[in-house]
Every structure is written in C-alpha cells, then in structure tokens.
Design a protein around this motif. Structure first.
Motif, PDB file in Angstrom:
ATOM      1  N   ARG A 108       0.825  -1.210   0.000  1.00 56.63           N
ATOM      2  CA  ARG A 108       0.000   0.000   0.000  1.00 56.63           C
ATOM      3  C   ARG A 108       0.861   1.264   0.000  1.00 56.63           C
ATOM      4  O   ARG A 108       0.430   2.336   0.415  1.00 56.63           O
ATOM      5  N   THR A 109       2.109   1.104  -0.480  1.00 55.47           N
ATOM      6  CA  THR A 109       3.008   2.253  -0.630  1.00 55.47           C
ATOM      7  C   THR A 109       3.595   2.260  -2.034  1.00 55.47           C
ATOM      8  O   THR A 109       3.596   1.235  -2.732  1.00 55.47           O
ATOM      9  N   GLU A 110       4.119   3.425  -2.404  1.00 53.18           N
ATOM     10  CA  GLU A 110       4.838   3.577  -3.683  1.00 53.18           C
ATOM     11  C   GLU A 110       6.268   3.949  -3.351  1.00 53.18           C
ATOM     12  O   GLU A 110       6.526   4.900  -2.604  1.00 53.18           O
ATOM     13  N   LEU A 111       7.227   3.189  -3.877  1.00 52.06           N
ATOM     14  CA  LEU A 111       8.643   3.463  -3.624  1.00 52.06           C
ATOM     15  C   LEU A 111       9.103   4.588  -4.558  1.00 52.06           C
ATOM     16  O   LEU A 111       9.066   4.449  -5.780  1.00 52.06           O
ATOM     17  N   LEU A 112       9.550   5.681  -3.956  1.00 51.42           N
ATOM     18  CA  LEU A 112       9.965   6.845  -4.730  1.00 51.42           C
ATOM     19  C   LEU A 112      11.464   6.897  -4.937  1.00 51.42           C
ATOM     20  O   LEU A 112      11.938   7.416  -5.963  1.00 51.42           O
ATOM     21  N   GLU A 113      12.206   6.375  -3.993  1.00 58.61           N
ATOM     22  CA  GLU A 113      13.672   6.496  -4.075  1.00 58.61           C
ATOM     23  C   GLU A 113      14.307   5.329  -3.322  1.00 58.61           C
ATOM     24  O   GLU A 113      13.845   4.938  -2.251  1.00 58.61           O
ATOM     25  N   SER A 114      15.418   4.797  -3.912  1.00 61.56           N
ATOM     26  CA  SER A 114      16.157   3.712  -3.265  1.00 61.56           C
ATOM     27  C   SER A 114      17.619   4.097  -3.139  1.00 61.56           C
ATOM     28  O   SER A 114      18.144   4.899  -3.935  1.00 61.56           O
ATOM     29  N   ALA A 116      21.757   2.895  -3.008  1.00 61.84           N
ATOM     30  CA  ALA A 116      22.566   2.082  -3.918  1.00 61.84           C
ATOM     31  C   ALA A 116      22.464   0.603  -3.601  1.00 61.84           C
ATOM     32  O   ALA A 116      22.559  -0.248  -4.495  1.00 61.84           O
ATOM     33  N   ASP A 117      22.253   0.261  -2.320  1.00 63.13           N
ATOM     34  CA  ASP A 117      22.150  -1.153  -1.941  1.00 63.13           C
ATOM     35  C   ASP A 117      20.742  -1.708  -2.098  1.00 63.13           C
ATOM     36  O   ASP A 117      20.458  -2.843  -1.726  1.00 63.13           O
ATOM     37  N   GLY A 118      19.816  -0.922  -2.622  1.00 64.88           N
ATOM     38  CA  GLY A 118      18.460  -1.372  -2.855  1.00 64.88           C
ATOM     39  C   GLY A 118      17.513  -1.091  -1.717  1.00 64.88           C
ATOM     40  O   GLY A 118      16.301  -1.320  -1.845  1.00 64.88           O
TER      41      GLY A 118
END
Length: 423
Positions: A108-114, A116-118
């Motif tokens: 129920r979330t949207e990943l906006l930024e990661s 370098a290690d994921g």
C-alpha cells in the motif's frame, strides 16, 4: 444389585485427590494441573508489526499521497530503537521503534527512491494511515501475571503452546494415578508370537486396559495375566500393593461360577466390599472393594465389552477424581435407531455419531451389541447411554452419549448414515 449412580457415589466416596508435584512443561502433556498457571510476561511482550511494511508515527491520520523519508530498517529480533519522525522499513513480528505507532503494508506504498544497496529511501502512502493500524499491542493476548490455565485442566498441545510462549518452565500437576492391571484365565496367552493350542485365546483385555488407562492419564505399573486360581490372583494383588498402586483393575472371575474366585480372594485379603453387581448391561457382575491401607480394586467381568464399559464408565470417573477433576459434562444426541432396553438396567451401547445439515448431533446404535464382539467397538465413535428407566426409545429422542474412550473427544462422521436395517 446396585444402580449405576449409587455405585459411582460409593466409589468416589473412598477416592481422594492424589498429591501434587512439579513437572517440566516439556513433560506436562496429558498431565492435570494442580494449580493455576500465571504468565510471567505479557503476550505480546512488545508492540510489533503485523505485516511487512513501514512503521510511522500517526497520532493524527497521515493522508493518502503523503511522502516520507525512510530512516532505517527493523527486522524481527532486532533490539529496541528510537525513531524521531519519518518512516522505518519493518518486517512482520519486528518491534516497533520507539516513537512510531502505525504500520502501512508495503503493497500500500509507492517506492519513490532507493539507496545504492536497494534499501528504500523515500515512500508515498496510497491510503490514509491511522494510529495503531497493523500493530499488535503488547499484552493484547495475555496480560502479565494473568491466569492462563486453571487447576484441573489436562494439558494438551494447545496448552503447551500457551505455556511455552511466555517462557513457563515448570507447572504444578497432580501425580498420575498408579494402576496395576491383572487379567485372569488359564486360556489367555499374552505373547502374540506364541502359537495357540486348543482352547487358548490371545489376551486382549489387558492390552486394551493398559492403553485406555494411559490415555486417561494413569501410569500403568504392570499388566499381567494369571491363571484361574485365587492364590495366583492374590499374589498379583500383593505385588500391585508392594509397587505402590493406587488402583488395581482386574478382568474375569467375578460372576457366580466355580472359577469366579475374585470376590472371595479379595475378602480373604481383608478388602472392604463397596458393591458387587451393578444394574447395567454389559458388565453387571462388576465388583469393587478397598484393601486396608492399600489400593482400590475394581474387578471387571472378562467379556470384552464388559471390560470396555467398566473402563469408560467406572474406572474413568475414579481416575478423574484421583486427578482432582470433576465429573465429565453430559452430552446428548438425537437417537436415530429405535431401542427397547430392558427395564431396570442401564445400557451402554456402541454407536456412531454424525452431524446433520442443521448441525445437530445424531447417534446411530450399531447393530452388533453382543458383549463378545470387538470389531463393532473398534468401528464405533462412542457410546449411547440409556438409563435404568429409559423405557422404549423411539427415533428422534434425545439421549446421553459419551466418547469411546476417556480422555478423548467425540468422533464425528460427515453425515448420518442410513437408519434402515440391513436385510
């Protein structure tokens, strides 16, 4: 001849609860608790996540579409941490970082930024999130010091889970009743590997009793077969006394024949007779006595179903009393097969049970009720009990029923079987 309830009253009148002892929880399966058990900790012992996702602080609801920086990650087993705003990646069962009070499921979330290690660095909520959402609070299952099990409970697998979760190591239980089993009959062969000669039969009552007693919570001290003489029987009773038996259960030699020596042998040992013959079928010649300063003796007839009924409806109540338990609850079912019991006798009938479409329990008495038959007993689900004054019992009547063995629940079939009589 005595009626059933009078016989039980006499038996229970000479039975006292056995002493209590401490027992490791790992050895407590089947034991009866002598004292209540309190939980040393709360369950859960800390607030934790109900699912994989992100933990946030939501004293006021967080709006759908709001964005949050992820400051760390918390897995199950990680130590407590403090959080100062933002979001923390969290796994199912992980402790909530201090200061956070809600969990949003990862889907129920949207990943906006990661990173370098994921690992996640910034997320957006798809839905509104409120305080306490997807959080399992400390103590919501069990409060610290709460009674989790009461005295008189027989410990089963579910109870072991409940005791293990808060770290209970020992419990106080009733000592197991110590029981000696004696079968009588020169025709009996105890070793199934031994070839039978003419007139011999394999002993089945003694192995049955040893198993049924164990299921009922007893400790079987010995299980032996003796010949048809008062001397060998008396010697076996003396051995049971010397071994510390609380109860001796014997089979055979209790009726009125020339080889039915048990009542006289027990009287010669100084036993106080409680009763001889009960108004019941099967098993009428049952004899009960109390040895001076020694065990209670219950001498059952030797016919297999007389032994089974004696174990289920006489020995079992005695074992329950010895373990500090009250009477079993009385269960009832709708009778599907008409019965015409003999007046004045309590009948114990083997039966099968099933639930109908409305959830009502039905009992169908099996057709082969002769007391020598073992196969119908093994194929039955339990017992139908018709009291001494039952009279003619038509289909549809509500009757008392009991499980096949003490210490087990009612076995059920998917649907009631046909009540038509086989041609």
């Amino acid at each position: 001849m005595i009626r059933y309830h009078d016989a039980i009253a006499r038996l229970l009148g000479v039975v006292s609860p056995l002493p209590a002892e401490r027992c490791a929880v790992s050895d407590a399966l089947g034991r009866v608790l002598a004292a209540p058990v309190h939980s040393p900790i709360a369950l859960p012992s800390f607030d934790h996540a109900a699912m994989d996702g992100y933990a946030l602080a939501a004293p006021e609801p967080l709006e759908a579409g709001s964005e949050h920086t992820v400051h760390g990650s918390q897995a199950a087993g990680d130590a407590a941490r403090s959080a100062h705003g933002g979001a923390w990646e969290i796994m199912t069962g992980a402790r909530l970082p201090d200061g956070l009070d809600a969990v949003v499921a990862v889907e129920r979330t949207e990943l906006l930024e990661s990173a370098a290690d994921g690992s996640p660095r910034r997320i957006r909520l798809r839905d509104e999130l409120s305080e306490g959402q997807n959080v399992r609070r400390a103590g919501v299952d069990v409060a610290r010091d709460a009674v989790v099990l009461s005295a008189g409970v027989r410990v089963g697998p579910a109870h072991l889970m409940l005791l293990a979760a808060p770290g209970v190591a020992e419990v106080t239980v009733m000592r197991r009743p110590r029981v000696a089993v004696i079968g009588t009959g020169k025709e009996l062969v105890s070793d199934p590997r031994q070839r039978l000669v003419e007139g011999q039969i394999y002993s089945s009552n003694a192995p049955y009793l040893a198993a049924a007693l164990t299921v009922a919570g007893a400790q079987v001290l010995s299980c032996e077969v003796v010949d048809d003489t008062a001397v060998t029987y008396a010697d076996a009773v003396r051995r049971a006394q010397a071994a510390g038996a609380d109860l001796v259960v014997s089979t055979g030699a209790v009726s009125m024949g020339r080889y039915d020596f048990v009542p006289d042998a027990l009287r010669q040992l100084g036993a106080h007779e409680l009763f001889h013959k009960v108004a019941m079928r099967p098993g009428k010649p049952l004899f009960a006595a109390r040895l001076p300063g020694g065990p209670l003796v219950m001498a059952l007839p030797g016919t297999p179903m007389a032994v089974a009924a004696g174990m289920r409806f006489f020995v079992s109540p005695v074992l329950r009393a010895m373990q500090g338990q009250g009477a079993e609850p009385t269960l009832h079912a709708v009778l599907d097969t008409p019965q015409q019991p003999k007046a004045g006798l309590r009948h114990f009938l083997r039966a099968t049970f099933a639930l109908d479409a409305e959830g009502r329990l039905h009992a169908q008495v099996v057709p082969q009720q002769q007391p020598f038959r073992i196969l119908p007993f093994a194929q039955s689900d339990g017992w139908v009990v018709l009291d001494e004054d039952a009279g003619e019992c038509a289909p549809g009547r509500l009757v008392e029923v009991a499980s096949l063995d003490a210490g087990t629940g009612l076995a059920l079939r998917a649907t009631p079987e046909s009540t038509e009589t086989p041609s």
